[in-house]
Design a protein around this motif. Structure first.
Motif, mmCIF file in Angstrom:
data_model
loop_
_atom_site.group_PDB
_atom_site.id
_atom_site.type_symbol
_atom_site.label_atom_id
_atom_site.label_comp_id
_atom_site.label_asym_id
_atom_site.label_seq_id
_atom_site.Cartn_x
_atom_site.Cartn_y
_atom_site.Cartn_z
ATOM 1 N N HIS A 104 0.855 -1.221 0.006
ATOM 2 C CA HIS A 104 -0.114 -0.036 0.119
ATOM 3 C C HIS A 104 0.897 1.394 -0.055
ATOM 4 C CE1 HIS A 104 -3.352 2.502 0.516
ATOM 5 N NE2 HIS A 104 -3.031 2.980 1.636
ATOM 6 N N SER A 150 -8.737 -11.801 -5.303
ATOM 7 C CA SER A 150 -8.552 -11.243 -4.094
ATOM 8 C C SER A 150 -7.436 -11.894 -3.280
ATOM 9 C CB SER A 150 -9.861 -11.448 -3.074
ATOM 10 O OG SER A 150 -10.002 -12.859 -2.889
ATOM 11 N N SER A 186 -7.247 -13.636 -0.564
ATOM 12 C CA SER A 186 -7.500 -14.758 0.207
ATOM 13 C C SER A 186 -8.060 -15.851 -0.944
ATOM 14 C CB SER A 186 -8.600 -14.605 0.989
ATOM 15 O OG SER A 186 -9.858 -13.890 0.273
ATOM 16 N N GLU A 202 -13.723 -3.543 -6.063
ATOM 17 C CA GLU A 202 -13.925 -3.566 -4.444
ATOM 18 C C GLU A 202 -14.723 -5.322 -4.564
ATOM 19 O OE1 GLU A 202 -14.192 -2.749 -0.817
ATOM 20 O OE2 GLU A 202 -13.261 -1.429 -2.203
ATOM 21 N N ALA A 204 -11.654 -7.400 -4.454
ATOM 22 C CA ALA A 204 -10.857 -7.251 -3.332
ATOM 23 C C ALA A 204 -11.968 -8.155 -2.351
ATOM 24 C CB ALA A 204 -10.714 -6.287 -3.135
ATOM 25 N N LEU A 205 -13.093 -7.978 -2.497
ATOM 26 C CA LEU A 205 -14.320 -8.742 -1.630
ATOM 27 C C LEU A 205 -14.354 -10.220 -1.680
ATOM 28 C CD1 LEU A 205 -16.653 -5.898 -0.924
ATOM 29 C CD2 LEU A 205 -15.054 -6.872 0.720
ATOM 30 N N ASP A 206 -13.571 -10.823 -2.579
ATOM 31 C CA ASP A 206 -13.872 -12.065 -3.274
ATOM 32 C C ASP A 206 -15.118 -12.612 -3.719
ATOM 33 O OD1 ASP A 206 -12.458 -14.417 -4.030
ATOM 34 O OD2 ASP A 206 -12.775 -15.424 -1.960
ATOM 35 N N TRP A 226 -4.977 -2.154 -4.948
ATOM 36 C CA TRP A 226 -5.709 -1.963 -3.956
ATOM 37 C C TRP A 226 -7.194 -1.209 -4.270
ATOM 38 C CZ3 TRP A 226 -3.610 -3.647 0.638
ATOM 39 C CH2 TRP A 226 -2.042 -3.550 0.688
ATOM 40 N N SER A 227 -8.290 -1.665 -3.566
ATOM 41 C CA SER A 227 -9.524 -1.238 -3.728
ATOM 42 C C SER A 227 -9.358 0.090 -3.189
ATOM 43 C CB SER A 227 -10.486 -1.928 -3.364
ATOM 44 O OG SER A 227 -10.524 -2.024 -1.875
ATOM 45 N N GLU A 246 -11.155 1.051 -0.661
ATOM 46 C CA GLU A 246 -11.257 0.911 0.806
ATOM 47 C C GLU A 246 -9.934 0.035 1.443
ATOM 48 O OE1 GLU A 246 -13.619 1.485 2.710
ATOM 49 O OE2 GLU A 246 -14.835 2.591 0.940
ATOM 50 N N ARG A 260 -8.321 -2.684 0.433
ATOM 51 C CA ARG A 260 -8.423 -4.153 0.246
ATOM 52 C C ARG A 260 -7.481 -4.664 -0.745
ATOM 53 N NH1 ARG A 260 -13.844 -2.777 1.372
ATOM 54 N NH2 ARG A 260 -14.310 -3.612 3.316
ATOM 55 N N ARG A 261 -6.586 -5.857 -0.616
ATOM 56 C CA ARG A 261 -5.746 -6.021 -1.558
ATOM 57 C C ARG A 261 -6.248 -6.916 -2.590
ATOM 58 N NH1 ARG A 261 -1.688 -6.266 -4.173
ATOM 59 N NH2 ARG A 261 0.656 -6.981 -3.553
#
Length: 296
Positions: free
Chosen positions: A54, A167, A169, A225, A228-230, A244-245, A247, A249-250
């Protein structure tokens, strides 16, 4: 900063070193020295290369501005301001405007303060017809989407590979490469801008596969987004990739095994048309700035 920006763009220290004509160890040492001076990690190491942290992403924005200023100073150290004047309405698509063109417009206006470049956002079909009819003199478009590119004089300014976005994850994030067949079970996010849905269907059709679920959106930030939220995955070009989003998130980009056509950005104007002084000056500036050559 040049080494840092090159590593950020290529995603691999070895590729950045080769491109910069230095050894890999020298490139690694330079990045380590920069991280030490800034007291922060700029890259996180992965099996397939490196990715911006980041803080690295934030620093890249500053570094690019510094490098652009240095390049302008070196290229025009004692030159008087140009007398090129006039107004140019420059047609461009959503992606081209948002992710490629505007810094060049700003730099050109600094060199030619009497010239007015007015970017106008238009879709690809409208751009082609407007240039062909003479309504628009010059345009920067996604030439990889054009149906009849040989109708125009064309200069390819950039080519950007497409990769899978997932994402951090997602299980696919740990792979060094993914096949299209690995992706079909995930909801597939399609950006409904710049014919992103048409491009997606083209390479899915070529692969003989089709995702079970499609999610469509006209917002690139919504795409990031959701990834990133999967909530889904997508295949898009490196030009529009951000790690990055909004927010924070990776997001990870994973290379594809199958060859996917690159996204191509090009400058076009009508064949047989002699460009006005301001249009010709901007064309020449863009070609020099990106090291491009005419294709047609």
């Amino acid at each position: 900063m040049q080494y840092f920006a090159t590593v950020a763009r290529t995603g691999q220290i070895s590729l950045a070193a080769a491109e910069s004509n230095v050894s890999q160890s020298a490139m690694t040492a330079a990045i380590a020295e920069l991280e030490k001076a800034l007291d922060t990690l700029l890259f996180e190491r992965q099996r397939t290369g490196v990715a911006l942290t980041h803080h690295g992403h934030l620093f890249l924005q500053h570094a690019q501005r510094v490098l652009e200023a240095a390049e302008d100073a070196a290229r025009h150290p004692f030159r008087e301001r140009s007398v090129v004047g006039g107004s140019l309405e420059l047609a461009a698509s959503y992606t081209v405007l948002g992710y490629f063109l505007l810094p060049f417009v700003a730099s050109f206006r600094k060199l030619h303060p009497q010239a007015a470049i007015v970017p106008v956002e238009q879709g690809r079909e409208h751009i082609e017809e407007a240039v062909a009819s003479g309504e628009v003199e010059l345009a920067v478009a996604l030439t990889s989407n054009m149906i009849e590119p040989r109708r125009f004089h064309r200069v390819v300014l950039a080519r950007s590979r497409r990769q899978l976005w997932v994402s951090a994850s997602n299980p696919l994030a740990e792979l060094s490469q993914v096949a299209m067949a690995d992706v079909v079970d995930y909801p597939y996010i399609v950006p409904a801008v710049d014919e992103g849905d048409v491009s997606a269907m083209r390479y899915w059709t070529d692969a003989g596969l089709l995702p079970a679920t499609f999610i469509r959106t006209s917002s690139m930030e919504a795409v990031r987004e959701m990834v990133a939220l999967d909530l889904g995955v997508t295949i898009l070009s490196d030009m529009v990739f951000r790690p990055w989003s909004l927010e924070g998130r990776r997001i990870r980009a994973v290379p594809l095994k199958q060859p996917i056509p690159t996204m191509e950005v090009g400058l076009i104007w009508r064949k047989g048309h002699r460009l006005s002084p301001v249009a010709d000056a901007f064309r020449r500036y863009l070609q020099v700035a990106v090291g491009a050559r005419s294709e047609d």
